[in-house]
Design an enzyme around this catalytic site. Structure first.
Site, short mmCIF file in Angstrom:
data_model
loop_
_atom_site.label_atom_id
_atom_site.label_comp_id
_atom_site.label_asym_id
_atom_site.label_seq_id
_atom_site.Cartn_x
_atom_site.Cartn_y
_atom_site.Cartn_z
N GLY A 1 11.95 26.47 62.35
CA GLY A 1 12.19 25.03 62.27
C GLY A 1 13.03 24.70 61.04
O GLY A 1 13.86 23.79 61.06
N SER A 2 12.81 25.45 59.96
CA SER A 2 13.60 25.23 58.75
C SER A 2 15.07 25.56 59.01
O SER A 2 15.97 24.84 58.53
CB SER A 2 13.07 26.10 57.61
OG SER A 2 11.71 25.82 57.39
N ASP B 1 6.81 18.60 64.10
CA ASP B 1 5.37 18.39 64.25
C ASP B 1 5.06 17.42 65.38
O ASP B 1 3.94 16.90 65.46
CB ASP B 1 4.79 17.82 62.94
CG ASP B 1 4.92 18.81 61.80
OD1 ASP B 1 5.16 19.99 62.08
OD2 ASP B 1 4.78 18.39 60.63
N SER C 1 9.92 23.27 65.64
CA SER C 1 9.42 24.52 65.05
C SER C 1 8.42 25.15 66.01
O SER C 1 7.61 24.45 66.62
CB SER C 1 8.72 24.23 63.72
OG SER C 1 7.95 25.37 63.33
N HIS D 1 2.14 25.18 65.38
CA HIS D 1 2.83 24.07 66.05
C HIS D 1 2.43 23.97 67.53
O HIS D 1 1.67 24.79 68.02
CB HIS D 1 4.34 24.23 65.87
CG HIS D 1 4.73 23.99 64.44
ND1 HIS D 1 5.33 22.82 64.01
CD2 HIS D 1 4.55 24.74 63.33
CE1 HIS D 1 5.51 22.89 62.71
NE2 HIS D 1 5.05 24.04 62.26
N ASN E 1 23.60 33.43 60.35
CA ASN E 1 23.06 33.96 61.59
C ASN E 1 21.61 33.55 61.65
O ASN E 1 20.76 34.14 60.98
CB ASN E 1 23.20 35.49 61.66
CG ASN E 1 22.57 36.02 62.95
OD1 ASN E 1 22.04 35.25 63.77
ND2 ASN E 1 22.60 37.32 63.13
C1 LIG Z 1 7.90 18.54 59.54
C2 LIG Z 1 8.27 19.99 59.43
N1 LIG Z 1 9.57 20.32 59.41
C3 LIG Z 1 9.96 21.61 59.32
C4 LIG Z 1 9.05 22.63 59.27
C5 LIG Z 1 9.52 24.04 59.15
O1 LIG Z 1 9.28 24.83 60.30
P1 LIG Z 1 9.22 26.41 60.18
O2 LIG Z 1 7.92 26.76 59.56
O3 LIG Z 1 9.35 26.89 61.58
O4 LIG Z 1 10.36 26.83 59.33
C6 LIG Z 1 7.68 22.34 59.30
C7 LIG Z 1 6.70 23.43 59.23
O5 LIG Z 1 5.56 23.35 59.54
C8 LIG Z 1 7.28 20.98 59.38
O6 LIG Z 1 5.98 20.64 59.39
#
Ligand SMILES: Cc1ncc(COP(=O)(O)O)c(C=O)c1O
Length: 458
Positions: free
Chosen positions: A98-99, A206, A231, A236, A304
């Protein structure tokens, strides 16, 4: 091919299929014996979240492993199409988290192709500090300026009334999460974005499956903004271990997301394919020689951030379960909401805003100032009772060590108004889970313990 070799190849295919099916049957048996969820007994640890899967995920994963394509392949195509259809956007691009999805959504908006509307270094992006750090990180990393607006309690989303005051002539975008599944005020925020020609990125990480009422119909969050992210990390709504996605309706943004995700390349061939455009050696790019191999032409400074087909294979099985997961999350949230009503003198309970159907990530509470105990007292008590708790991620991101330098130098960010409620959340809020793995017995135990502590301190 002569008759004998045709026969040999048929026999080999048959044997391969037979072996494949035998392995899958064993994996199914393995799931049944060793992975099936243990029944909950009072006092067992109650996690705030967890993977919910059955043999289908393990069979898909094994199938992808035996195929050994590894990078993006047929499962990725199926997952991307399924996710886009579910959310209601034209496109979805699978990413490794998600990041990464947040990074891609943001970076797509920095592309030269967007002309005057592109985000440049020094431009402002409106966001909140009460959330997850990687909603804000891409803004800072790029050298744009996050502008922090306060949130409200118990909505835990941006205060849409003060948002307009944060807009300056440098504002280019609004980048916000739907906090713990609760949709932010889409009517107002989308309206403001249109008024000031701002991009809107929805961090939908979320909130997968949350809905809002728009022009006479229910729509999924992720369709309101120009870009939205997901994510698939284990807590999740659906998981593939690590994974994420960027969704959009806009074909230009979609192409940009894919380019940034896939090394910054111009070519859009799938992994392992060549010459999809049929112009591989005939085009002119930059100052390259005419006909330079399109596969190695870079129109952006990319990354990537792709996921593998192994992850997508798990995701395909999870996607089918998503409607059931969302239903369970909503039921569990409603159960806690009803059970805890009589401690609302001590705790601010979460609310469901009219015109929304949240797909809850958790049950968020704020301990009142005069409750007679602190948030940490409650958290420590619940943890001691084997009930896992969480704070609202960063609380106030600006107070974290990653902001030390910027705070000291007073540069690189702006605060619009006060962050009073953000600080309150940092000090007084916590949440417990509502994930589909919870049972009525677990929820009842949680509610009993929360009520007992609020009433008697134990
Ligand atoms: C609101 C929100 N954005 C982004 C992320 C990041 O997702 P990931 O852990 O898959 O990088 C999270 C992670 O829980 C999140 O709660």
């Amino acid at each position: 091919m002569n008759k004998k070799s045709e026969f040999d190849s048929c026999a080999e295919n048959y044997r391969q299929k037979q072996l494949h099916d035998e392995i899958l049957a064993k994996v199914g048996e393995y799931y049944q014996r060793f992975h099936k969820t243990q029944e909950y007994k009072k006092g067992d640890r109650i996690s705030y979240a967890g993977r919910i899967y059955n043999e289908e995920e393990m069979l898909n994963l094994t199938d992808a492993a035996l195929e050994f394509w590894l990078t993006q392949g047929r499962y990725t195509d199926t997952f991307e199409a399924g996710l886009a259809e579910y959310i209601g956007t034209a496109h979805a691009s699978l990413t490794n988290s998600g990041s990464s999805a947040n990074l891609l959504a943001f970076m797509a908006l920095t592309a030269e192709e967007l002309g005057e509307r592109r985000i440049r270094r020094g431009d402002e992006v409106i966001t909140v500090a009460a959330g997850f750090p990687t909603t804000v990180a891409p803004i800072v990393q790029y050298g744009a300026v996050p502008v922090f607006v306060d949130v409200t309690v118990p909505d835990y989303n941006i205060n849409s009334e003060t948002l307009e005051k944060a807009v300056s002539d440098k504002t280019k975008a609004v980048f916000l999460a739907h906090t713990l599944g609760n949709p932010f005020d889409i009517q107002k925020i989308k309206g403001l974005c249109e008024k000031y020609h701002l991009w809107l990125i929805e961090d939908n990480c979320d909130a997968l499956g949350s809905e809002y009422f728009w022009n006479g119909e229910w729509k999924k969050t992720g369709t309101a903004g120009n870009l939205a992210t997901c994510s698939f990390y284990p807590p999740h709504h659906i998981t593939m271990g690590e994974g994420g996605a960027v969704c959009t309706d806009n074909p230009v943004l979609h192409k940009l997301v894919r380019s940034f995700r896939d090394w910054g390349r111009d070519c859009w061939c799938r992994s392992g394919m060549d010459d999809t455009c049929k112009h591989r050696y005939t085009q002119q790019f930059g100052e390259l020689p005419l006909g330079y191999d399109h596969k190695y032409v870079y129109s952006h400074f990319g990354y990537n951030l792709k996921a593998t087909d192994l992850q997508a294979a798990i995701g395909c099985a999870q996607l089918k379960k998503l409607p059931g997961f969302i239903k369970a999350r909503r039921e569990h949230w409603t159960f806690l909401r009803n059970e805890l009503e009589d401690i609302s003198d001590r705790i601010i309970l979460p609310m469901e805003r009219e015109g929304t159907r949240p797909s809850w990530f958790g049950f968020l509470m704020t301990v009142k100032g005069d409750a007679g105990f602190s948030r940490n007292d409650l958290a420590e008590y619940l943890e001691s009772e084997n009930i896992q708790t969480r704070f609202l991620f960063a609380g106030n991101l600006l107070k974290h060590p990653c902001f030390d330098g910027m705070r000291r130098r007073k540069e690189g960010f702006r605060i619009a108004g006060s962050l009073e409620h953000t600080d309150r959340i940092m000090e007084q809020s916590l949440w417990v889970g509502v994930y589909p793995g919870m049972t009525t017995q677990m929820l009842t135990f949680m509610a009993e313990k929360i009520k007992a502590f609020c009433r008697t301190g134990r």
